[in-house]
Design a protein around this motif. Structure first.
Motif, PDB file in Angstrom:
ATOM      1  N   SER A 426      -9.259  72.522   8.710  1.00 17.43           N
ATOM      2  CA  SER A 426     -10.000  73.255   7.570  1.00 17.43           C
ATOM      3  C   SER A 426      -9.836  74.813   8.080  1.00 17.43           C
ATOM      4  CB  SER A 426     -11.406  72.910   7.611  1.00 17.43           C
ATOM      5  OG  SER A 426     -11.936  73.050   8.775  1.00 17.43           O
ATOM      6  N   LEU A 427      -9.881  75.613   7.252  1.00 15.28           N
ATOM      7  CA  LEU A 427      -9.998  77.076   7.361  1.00 15.28           C
ATOM      8  C   LEU A 427     -11.036  77.701   6.506  1.00 15.28           C
ATOM      9  CD1 LEU A 427      -8.806  79.615   8.573  1.00 15.28           C
ATOM     10  CD2 LEU A 427      -7.176  79.775   6.470  1.00 15.28           C
ATOM     11  N   ARG A 428     -12.111  78.177   7.137  1.00 22.88           N
ATOM     12  CA  ARG A 428     -13.324  78.625   6.485  1.00 22.88           C
ATOM     13  C   ARG A 428     -13.573  80.158   7.232  1.00 22.88           C
ATOM     14  NH1 ARG A 428     -15.521  73.641   7.142  1.00 22.88           N
ATOM     15  NH2 ARG A 428     -16.862  74.316   8.663  1.00 22.88           N
ATOM     16  N   ILE A 429     -14.466  80.911   6.262  1.00 23.09           N
ATOM     17  CA  ILE A 429     -14.726  82.336   6.764  1.00 23.09           C
ATOM     18  C   ILE A 429     -16.293  82.050   6.974  1.00 23.09           C
ATOM     19  CG2 ILE A 429     -15.298  84.463   6.109  1.00 23.09           C
ATOM     20  CD1 ILE A 429     -13.081  84.502   4.148  1.00 23.09           C
ATOM     21  N   GLU A 430     -16.565  82.356   8.383  1.00 26.40           N
ATOM     22  CA  GLU A 430     -17.938  81.856   8.844  1.00 26.40           C
ATOM     23  C   GLU A 430     -18.891  83.199   9.086  1.00 26.40           C
ATOM     24  OE1 GLU A 430     -17.867  79.362  11.985  1.00 26.40           O
ATOM     25  OE2 GLU A 430     -17.062  77.716  10.621  1.00 26.40           O
ATOM     26  N   ASP A 431     -20.102  83.214   9.164  1.00 25.45           N
ATOM     27  CA  ASP A 431     -20.917  84.296   9.396  1.00 25.45           C
ATOM     28  C   ASP A 431     -20.418  84.995  10.919  1.00 25.45           C
ATOM     29  OD1 ASP A 431     -22.198  83.888   7.074  1.00 25.45           O
ATOM     30  OD2 ASP A 431     -23.855  82.694   7.962  1.00 25.45           O
ATOM     31  N   SER A 432     -20.745  86.242  10.884  1.00 21.25           N
ATOM     32  CA  SER A 432     -20.377  86.981  12.085  1.00 21.25           C
ATOM     33  C   SER A 432     -21.202  88.432  12.087  1.00 21.25           C
ATOM     34  CB  SER A 432     -19.068  87.389  12.219  1.00 21.25           C
ATOM     35  OG  SER A 432     -18.512  88.352  11.223  1.00 21.25           O
ATOM     36  N   LEU A 433     -21.565  88.910  13.200  1.00 24.79           N
ATOM     37  CA  LEU A 433     -22.332  90.052  13.288  1.00 24.79           C
ATOM     38  C   LEU A 433     -21.747  91.189  12.874  1.00 24.79           C
ATOM     39  CD1 LEU A 433     -23.864  89.703  16.767  1.00 24.79           C
ATOM     40  CD2 LEU A 433     -24.822  89.125  14.665  1.00 24.79           C
ATOM     41  N   GLN A 434     -20.192  91.369  12.588  1.00 20.11           N
ATOM     42  CA  GLN A 434     -19.456  92.381  12.261  1.00 20.11           C
ATOM     43  C   GLN A 434     -18.080  91.855  11.786  1.00 20.11           C
ATOM     44  OE1 GLN A 434     -18.809  95.620  14.752  1.00 20.11           O
ATOM     45  NE2 GLN A 434     -18.038  97.130  13.302  1.00 20.11           N
ATOM     46  N   GLY A 435     -17.629  92.309  10.493  1.00 22.64           N
ATOM     47  CA  GLY A 435     -16.183  91.823  10.144  1.00 22.64           C
ATOM     48  C   GLY A 435     -16.344  90.857   9.723  1.00 22.64           C
ATOM     49  N   ALA A 436     -14.960  90.080   9.403  1.00 22.75           N
ATOM     50  CA  ALA A 436     -14.614  88.872   8.733  1.00 22.75           C
ATOM     51  C   ALA A 436     -14.247  87.982   9.932  1.00 22.75           C
ATOM     52  CB  ALA A 436     -13.496  88.959   7.869  1.00 22.75           C
TER      53      ALA A 436
END
Length: 445
Positions: A426-436
């Motif tokens: 799988s490939l997902r975008i997850e939460d982060s403090l800054q950026g993607a």
């Protein structure tokens, strides 16, 4: 000319009926012989009993005239002289010729035979009274059952064979028909499926027999066919959608050169045409890659994910600073070129949005130790939560950060997502403090 029906149901029914007739006929023949032996033996025992009684009475000089029959009167008794003249007889045997032409020898005073008189057949037991040359012979006869002499026994056995064979054929017809009913339902459903309606599936019967496996395999094949056709349609749609703009630009430049050769800046027009050609080449290559991903054409191999990242990072030409915390020894199965392309697309995407630094990490997944994770994170503006799935669609560009001029064809993340899915990950975008923060998860060996 075909001797057997075309259908499996008909063939199985005919074969089972023929086999049943052959087997049951053999059993019926054995039963006929056994019953005949049993009935004949019983009649001979009755005849032997009355003959021995009469022989003993002759030796004692106490034989009645007429000879007394057995208790139920079913046996015939005769005393016959050596010349073949009936000396004494029971009531039912009076006036009859000798019951048999049998003349036991002095050495063996007893003999048995079956014979027929008029319409009746008898089991006859002959006993020579003494060993003297002029000794008379006593004949005791017991009538054989009518079922043996009339052919009724064989007729009953033949009817029984036919009835049982018909029952076997009917049972086979019903059982095979019920067994093949799901096959007919699968055939009818497959006959109705067309290229424009690949979403339909055949019914899957319960259980784990061969027909259930056939139905599941057919549905799996339809799944692959639907995905393949969908991929082809998507390829055609994407090509028609995305190639129109560069082809139009290329055509305009060429028309200007052809129509106004003296008023056109040839070096600038040539440069624009080359840029349009490069864009066409890039789009076509990406579309072909999307069409090939997951088709099984490429051979998978064991890949150390950390070594793959290290090799790709060493040849990367971006300007951002890379930080690569890598955990070695995490091996996955995959196509090396495709996974390298996935990483390259993520790095290119991060390069376009980062301010200064890109983090590329490899390690075990925090939630599942049987899964390896590859993380590519930038320190750019990030991606809004509502757009995190949309960016993986083909030709998607988020304004104002991405455009045709600066953001590429819009296929990089779509290719990366398809490669991840083709490798069972799988490939997902997850939460982060800054950026993607893009996270790729692949199953470990």
């Amino acid at each position: 000319m075909r001797l057997l029906p075309r259908s499996i149901r008909g063939r199985d029914t005919v074969i089972s009926a023929v086999v049943a007739v052959l087997v049951l006929s053999a059993l019926a023949a054995a039963a006929d012989i056994l019953l005949r032996n049993m009935l004949t033996q019983g009649a001979l025992e009755d005849a032997q009993f009355v003959a021995r009684q009469a022989s003993a009475a002759v030796r004692e000089g106490a034989l009645d005239d007429p000879i007394r029959e057995d208790a139920n009167g079913a046996a015939l008794v005769q005393l016959v002289s050596p010349e073949g003249r009936v000396l004494k007889a029971s009531v039912k045997a009076a006036g009859q010729p000798p019951l048999a032409d049998l003349r036991p020898r002095p050495q063996s005073r007893v003999q048995a035979v079956t014979t027929c008189l008029d319409d009746d057949c008898y089991a006859v037991w002959a006993i020579r009274v003494t060993t003297a040359p002029d000794s008379p012979t006593v004949y005791g006869a017991s009538r054989l059952p009518w079922v043996m002499t009339s052919g009724l026994l064989e007729l009953l056995l033949a009817l029984t064979v036919l009835a049982l064979a018909a029952l076997v054929a009917w049972t086979t017809w019903q059982v095979v028909g019920r067994t093949l009913r799901p096959v007919e339902e699968i055939r009818l459903q497959l006959a109705e499926i067309s290229g424009s309606d690949l979403a339909r599936r055949v019914p899957e019967p319960p259980g784990a027999d061969e027909i259930a496996h056939l139905a599941r395999t057919a549905n799996e094949t339809l799944d692959r066919l639907e995905k393949s056709v969908t991929r082809q349609r998507q390829f055609a749609s994407d090509a028609a959608h995305e190639l129109r703009t560069p082809i139009t630009g290329l055509r305009v430049n060429l028309e200007d050169l052809a129509m106004y050769p003296d008023d056109t800046d040839i070096p600038a027009a040539t440069e624009a045409a080359l840029r349009a050609t490069d864009r066409l080449e890039s789009i076509v290559a990406d579309l072909l890659l999307l069409a090939r991903i997951g088709t099984g054409a490429a051979v998978q191999e064991e890949i150390d994910l950390a070594e793959l990242v290290r090799a790709e990072v060493s040849t990367w030409t971006g300007t951002a600073e890379l930080r690569t915390p890598l955990t070695p020894g995490l091996t996955v199965m995959g196509v090396r070129l495709q996974l390298a392309r996935l990483l390259g697309n993520l790095l290119d995407n991060a390069e376009r949005h980062t301010k200064q630094t890109i983090d590329v990490g490899v390690g075990r997944d925090d939630e599942d130790f049987g899964v390896a994770s590859l993380i590519v994170a930038d320190d750019g503006p990030g991606i809004p939560r509502e757009d995190r799935e949309r960016v993986f669609d083909r030709f998607t560009r988020l304004d104002p950060a991405r455009s045709r001029g600066s953001g590429g064809a819009g296929l990089g993340l779509a290719i990366a997502r398809d490669i991840a899915l083709a490798h069972g990950g799988s490939l997902r975008i997850e939460d982060s403090l800054q950026g993607a923060r893009f996270v790729l998860r692949l199953p470990l060996l």
